[in-house]
Design a protein around this motif. Structure first.
Motif, PDB file in Angstrom:
ATOM      1  N   PHE A 124       1.105  39.881  31.786  1.00 56.28           N
ATOM      2  CA  PHE A 124       2.226  39.172  31.170  1.00 56.28           C
ATOM      3  C   PHE A 124       2.209  37.705  31.593  1.00 56.28           C
ATOM      4  CE2 PHE A 124       3.542  43.613  31.699  1.00 56.28           C
ATOM      5  CZ  PHE A 124       3.778  43.939  30.369  1.00 56.28           C
ATOM      6  N   ALA A 125       1.026  37.102  31.567  1.00 50.13           N
ATOM      7  CA  ALA A 125       0.840  35.728  32.033  1.00 50.13           C
ATOM      8  C   ALA A 125       1.711  34.750  31.259  1.00 50.13           C
ATOM      9  CB  ALA A 125      -0.635  35.328  31.899  1.00 50.13           C
ATOM     10  N   ASN A 126       2.168  33.726  31.988  1.00 47.96           N
ATOM     11  CA  ASN A 126       2.977  32.647  31.415  1.00 47.96           C
ATOM     12  C   ASN A 126       4.224  33.151  30.697  1.00 47.96           C
ATOM     13  OD1 ASN A 126       0.017  31.163  31.362  1.00 47.96           O
ATOM     14  ND2 ASN A 126       1.704  29.761  31.745  1.00 47.96           N
ATOM     15  N   SER A 127       4.856  34.138  31.310  1.00 49.94           N
ATOM     16  CA  SER A 127       6.138  34.599  30.791  1.00 49.94           C
ATOM     17  C   SER A 127       7.229  33.597  31.159  1.00 49.94           C
ATOM     18  CB  SER A 127       6.490  35.975  31.359  1.00 49.94           C
ATOM     19  OG  SER A 127       5.641  36.965  30.849  1.00 49.94           O
ATOM     20  N   LEU A 128       8.234  33.519  30.304  1.00 44.56           N
ATOM     21  CA  LEU A 128       9.325  32.580  30.508  1.00 44.56           C
ATOM     22  C   LEU A 128      10.644  33.328  30.400  1.00 44.56           C
ATOM     23  CD1 LEU A 128       9.586  29.040  29.010  1.00 44.56           C
ATOM     24  CD2 LEU A 128      11.499  30.601  28.724  1.00 44.56           C
ATOM     25  N   THR A 129      11.498  33.158  31.407  1.00 42.36           N
ATOM     26  CA  THR A 129      12.831  33.754  31.373  1.00 42.36           C
ATOM     27  C   THR A 129      13.867  32.654  31.534  1.00 42.36           C
ATOM     28  OG1 THR A 129      12.718  34.230  33.743  1.00 42.36           O
ATOM     29  CG2 THR A 129      12.104  36.000  32.230  1.00 42.36           C
ATOM     30  N   LYS A 130      15.020  32.871  30.929  1.00 42.11           N
ATOM     31  CA  LYS A 130      16.054  31.845  30.895  1.00 42.11           C
ATOM     32  C   LYS A 130      17.293  32.308  31.649  1.00 42.11           C
ATOM     33  CE  LYS A 130      18.977  29.330  27.597  1.00 42.11           C
ATOM     34  NZ  LYS A 130      19.375  29.226  26.180  1.00 42.11           N
ATOM     35  N   GLY A 131      17.941  31.376  32.347  1.00 43.44           N
ATOM     36  CA  GLY A 131      19.180  31.691  33.054  1.00 43.44           C
ATOM     37  C   GLY A 131      19.907  30.419  33.420  1.00 43.44           C
TER      38      GLY A 131
END
Length: 426
Positions: A227-234
């Protein structure tokens, strides 16, 4: 619903009855009319019957036209209310809100910093007969490119014990990396790679400017390179959080680190990745999360302003120089019962740290500190544990400084002066 409809019908019926009663009462005030002839009644009946037939024919014709023209649709579904529910559920009512919300994030800057976040592979050999195999994976941030070399910051625990280290670029290309230095207390490490194939460098921001509630993004490789370069927001959930850390895995916290708290998802493999603001500036280095079943959305990142001085030392010197006293200690309540008779204290001293051992040739040894001495203060500041002592030393003093310790020995108070040194000077 049926009750409301029945109630409405009852109210309408009551209103209709009242209207008829009022009309009837009004008729009573009129003078009496003479009786009508039978021939007139007969004609009136025939006329009414004829008018009713004509009206019925016209009504039937109108209804037929409405059905055949589909103005009134013929419902073949037995339960039309279900069809209405399905239609309402398909209504995309939140699309506009999501679109507006995402406009605050600069996508081009996020794309650039994503390319500067790499995978970090910890390689070890199981035996002398085998080649190196992947023992763990984390993330790293390319923060500088200079003189043909590129430099990556990651967490110390990502590369701990590695015999070889590789980085994985955003295009899946792998490059061998050299560990220039690592620091266990800050959980930071610096890697060096050939910069020939490095095209993107992250823009480092400032963690002193961020505010609680500000939008942030966590970029990394959760659960490895799959899951390379995954982005999560918070958001930023808290600032200047003090988290106790057990660096030597003995079950006792021996360091306190100041971190940024966020609810952006940080999972295993995200360690060493970037925490960025809405403009794509790196404001923190993802480090850890609270991993308990009853806890959700509590992750931590090392503030970039705190990390930078350590990164510079690791890059140039390979280690972090910190002041050193040369003692091992325990809190009063941790002293084994068989040794408590060696400790004499006045009643007012309830919390302090007891010296368990003094390292030969250390500043403590040179100042005359002994086993079972009880330290209560450093430079007038109360200290009750090695945690508090280290925190004060590493934030308020430097190598070469002279400090004053308040101690108790055999029940008597003494002030001991000592000069802090680097461990390497012993």
């Amino acid at each position: 619903m049926e009750q409301n409809e029945n109630k409405s019908m009852e109210e309408n019926q009551i209103d209709t009855t009242n209207t008829e009663e009022e009309s009837y009462d009004a008729d009573l005030t009129k003078p009496a009319q003479p009786p009508m002839k039978n021939t007139r009644k007969s004609n009136s009946k025939r006329s009414g019957l004829f008018s009713g037939m004509i009206g019925g024919i016209i009504s039937a014709g109108i209804v037929t036209v409405l059905f055949t023209s589909n103005v009134i649709p013929i419902d073949t579904n037995e339960d039309s209310s279900n069809s209405l529910s399905v239609q309402e559920e398909r209504d995309p009512g939140i699309v506009t809100t999501m679109s507006v919300d995402n406009e605050e994030i600069t996508s081009s800057n996020i794309e650039e910093v994503s390319e500067a976040v790499v995978g970090v592979i910890n390689l070890k050999r199981q035996s002398i007969w085998t080649t190196s195999e992947e023992a763990g994976a984390g993330s790293g941030i390319i923060y500088k490119k200079e003189d043909g070399k590129a430099y990556i910051v990651t967490n110390q625990h990502v590369v701990d014990g590695a015999e070889e280290v590789e980085i994985v670029l955003s295009n899946d290309e792998r490059l061998p990396a050299k560990v220039l230095g690592s620091d266990e207390l800050s959980d930071l490490a610096i890697l060096e790679v050939d910069g020939g194939k490095i095209n993107k460098v992250a823009n480092l921001g400032s963690s002193s400017d961020i505010k609680i509630g500000e939008t942030v993004l966590a970029i990394g490789n959760p659960l490895g390179m799959e899951f390379a370069n995954s982005l999560t927001k918070g958001i930023v959930s808290g600032l200047n959080r003090s988290v106790s850390v057990d660096t030597n895995s003995d079950g006792v916290a021996d360091w306190i680190t100041e971190v940024i708290q966020t609810d952006a998802a940080i999972n295993p493999g995200n360690s060493g990745g970037a925490l960025v603001d809405a403009e794509g500036n790196v404001i923190g280095i993802n480090s850890m999360k609270v991993a308990r079943q009853e806890v959700e959305g509590i992750g931590f990142a090392i503030p970039i302003d705190s990390a930078l001085p350590i990164m510079e030392q690791l890059e140039t010197d390979g280690e972090v120089s910190r002041p050193f006293i040369g003692i091992s200690t325990a809190s009063l309540n941790q002293v084994p019962p068989q040794y408590r008779s060696n400790i004499e204290l006045p009643e007012e001293v309830e919390e302090a740290m007891v010296i368990a051992d003094v390292e030969q040739g250390s500043p403590a040894d040179q100042a005359g500190l002994k086993q079972f001495d009880v330290i209560t203060k450093i430079n007038g500041e109360n200290v009750t544990s090695i945690l508090e002592l280290r925190k004060y030393m590493y934030s308020e003093t430097a190598v070469g400084d002279t400090v004053m310790l308040e101690i108790y020995r055999d029940g008597e108070k003494h002030d001991i002066e000592l000069t802090l040194t680097d461990r390497e000077t012993i």
